[in-house]
Design an enzyme around this catalytic site. Structure first.
Site, short mmCIF file in Angstrom:
data_model
loop_
_atom_site.label_atom_id
_atom_site.label_comp_id
_atom_site.label_asym_id
_atom_site.label_seq_id
_atom_site.Cartn_x
_atom_site.Cartn_y
_atom_site.Cartn_z
N SER A 1 0.84 -1.19 0.00
CA SER A 1 0.00 0.00 0.00
C SER A 1 0.87 1.24 0.00
CB SER A 1 -0.92 -0.01 1.22
OG SER A 1 -0.44 0.90 2.18
N LYS A 2 0.36 2.28 -0.66
CA LYS A 2 1.20 3.47 -0.80
C LYS A 2 1.39 4.18 0.53
CE LYS A 2 -2.50 6.25 -2.74
NZ LYS A 2 -3.02 6.77 -3.99
N ARG A 3 0.52 3.93 1.47
CA ARG A 3 0.69 4.56 2.78
C ARG A 3 1.78 3.88 3.60
NH1 ARG A 3 -4.09 5.68 1.39
NH2 ARG A 3 -4.81 3.55 1.64
N ARG A 4 1.97 2.59 3.36
CA ARG A 4 2.86 1.81 4.24
C ARG A 4 4.18 1.42 3.54
NH1 ARG A 4 -0.91 -2.33 5.74
NH2 ARG A 4 -0.51 -3.00 3.63
#
Ligand code: GLU
Length: 469
Positions: free
Chosen positions: A234-237
């Site tokens: 995921s782009k957040r993680r």
């Protein structure tokens, strides 16, 4: 029938490595089949799209070898809004869709909060179009929808479990599910190769193909890409942007080879193979359907292997963006006029065997171009222990007396200076290395001193000596 595939990214963020993987698989499949690769930018989510993301997709594709001009498109989904609406209208007029004015609360009040999906309340109410009325697809009550999927066999879905899903919102705008189908249909797409996360949409989409009277495509849902904790990247993680890898100095060849290994392997016990072999051997029906682990450590090691395999002049050329700071790559710590191409060429073969990503070239060579080395204070504290001052004094005297300033003589000299003090070469090198390069690790020391030259080496050794007083 000509095979036509498409890659259909939404320009809502940096270009995801999983997307790059799907693009490459589509690309190779089209090539193998003598088919056409279509690029369609799915830009209907006006709130989340930005033109720069589209440009990012095009340039990232180009970086991994999918050149502009070698594919059909890019088409922009937003240009086909009229077709999407017309298809929704056709489904309504043919009795395959109906208007519904239920709110989510209405549905939940009837079904209870546990029940998911729509209960079909408006199916036979005969509502006409109107403000706030969504258009729902009337799914068949019986039978099953069999999806022919090159990766997954024939996933089968019972129609009665598929809710009457929305195809156009209350404001009349068609939803992704429908727009995606209508575009695939009008672009003559024969094979839809995309990520597994779209598999739940597929029976609904196939029902739409059927209802619109066109034979559905063959599907291939390629595995989701996960991190070491088996979580979807995921782009957040996670570091997911292809551009981030490019800017860190991953080679396009290494990257695209690695991406193709996500869920698939070439024949024999080998992973690093020429792209032409991958293009020949890749088979969608050999792709493993289980989640594919994106192993950044492995990718790094892989990239190091690719770097080492480059002819040295290609390596020198590949380093240029980091030596100059091009585009989105940060500039190096030296001024452009301080850079010396001959000195760089002299150490390049030494660096080539030691770095895993091209950005690492900068800390390995900055001592050559900066007036004063960037001293890492922790390295200094470690190397400049008791005896360092004495060793530096002796090294300065011995180096000053050297007739030939070459790596071999420098090494023999420091070896002798160390031996007189009961020090092995490794120990004797440490203060010299930190004084001259600012770091405890780096390129082979004596070659570095040879390239740096007598004057600059001695100046730095003396400056370090002064600091130790
Ligand atoms: N625009 C969709 C996405 O980026 C692609 C859908 C598809 O490939 O069918 O996830």
């Amino acid at each position: 029938m000509t095979v036509r595939v498409r890659f259909a990214p939404s320009p809502t963020g940096m270009f995801h490595v999983g997307g790059a993987r799907s693009a490459l698989q589509n690309w190779i499949f089209a090539k193998q089949q003598g088919g056409v690769f279509v690029l369609r930018i799915e830009d209907t989510d006006a709130a989340r799209n930005k033109p720069e993301w589209t440009e990012g997709i095009l340039s990232a594709l180009e970086w991994i070898g999918i050149d502009r001009g070698s594919y059909e498109g890019p088409y922009f989904q937003s240009s086909y809004a009229g077709e999407h609406r017309a298809a929704a209208q056709r489904l309504y007029e043919g009795g395959r869709a109906y208007y519904c004015d239920c709110t989510r609360e209405d549905v939940q009040a009837r079904t209870g909060p546990q029940q998911r999906g729509y209960d079909g309340f408006c199916r036979d109410r005969g509502l006409g179009p109107g403000e706030g009325r969504a258009l729902r697809f009337r799914t068949p009550d019986e039978g099953e929808t069999v999806v022919v999927d090159l990766v997954r066999g024939e996933p089968t879905f019972e129609n009665k479990l598929i809710e009457d899903f929305v195809i156009a919102r209350g404001d009349g705008s068609p939803v992704f599910l429908l727009a995606n189908v209508v575009d695939d249909m009008s672009m003559g797409i024969t094979h839809v190769i995309r990520a597994e996360e779209h598999l739940p949409n597929t029976p609904k989409q196939q029902l739409l193909w059927d209802a619109l009277g066109v034979k559905p495509p063959i599907w291939a849902h390629v595995p989701v890409v996960v991190n070491e904790k088996r979580q979807k990247l995921s782009k957040r993680r996670d570091k997911v942007a292809l551009e981030a890898y490019r800017d860190e100095g991953y080679l396009a060849d290494a990257m695209r080879n690695y991406l193709m290994l996500l869920g698939w392997a070439p024949s024999g016990d080998r992973e690093i193979v020429p792209w032409s072999v991958i293009e020949q051997e890749f088979r969608l029906d050999e792709v493993n359907p289980s989640p594919a682990f994106f192993d950044e450590k492995k990718l790094r090691a892989f990239n190091g292997d690719y770097i080492r395999a480059l002819p040295v002049e290609d390596f020198v050329a590949a380093c240029q963006p980091w030596l100059t700071g091009t585009g989105t790559i940060a500039p190096p710590p030296w001024q452009p006029e301080e850079f010396d191409p001959a000195a760089f060429a002299a150490v390049a073969p030494l660096a080539q065997t030691r770095i895993a990503v091209l950005s690492e070239i900068v800390p390995n060579v900055d001592f050559l171009f900066l007036a004063d080395p960037l001293i890492d204070e922790a390295a200094w504290a470690k190397a400049m222990k008791e005896g360092a001052a004495d060793l530096l004094d002796a090294a300065i005297v011995a180096f000053e007396a050297l007739e030939s300033w070459d790596a071999e003589s420098l090494k023999a000299t420091l070896e002798a200076v160390g031996a007189e003090r009961g020090l092995k070469l490794g120990k004797a090198q440490a203060p010299v290395r930190v004084a001259v390069t600012g770091r405890t690790v780096g390129l082979p020391l004596f070659e570095s001193l040879e390239v740096l030259g007598r004057d600059r080496t001695l100046t730095r050794l003396r400056a370090a000596r002064v600091r130790l007083v």
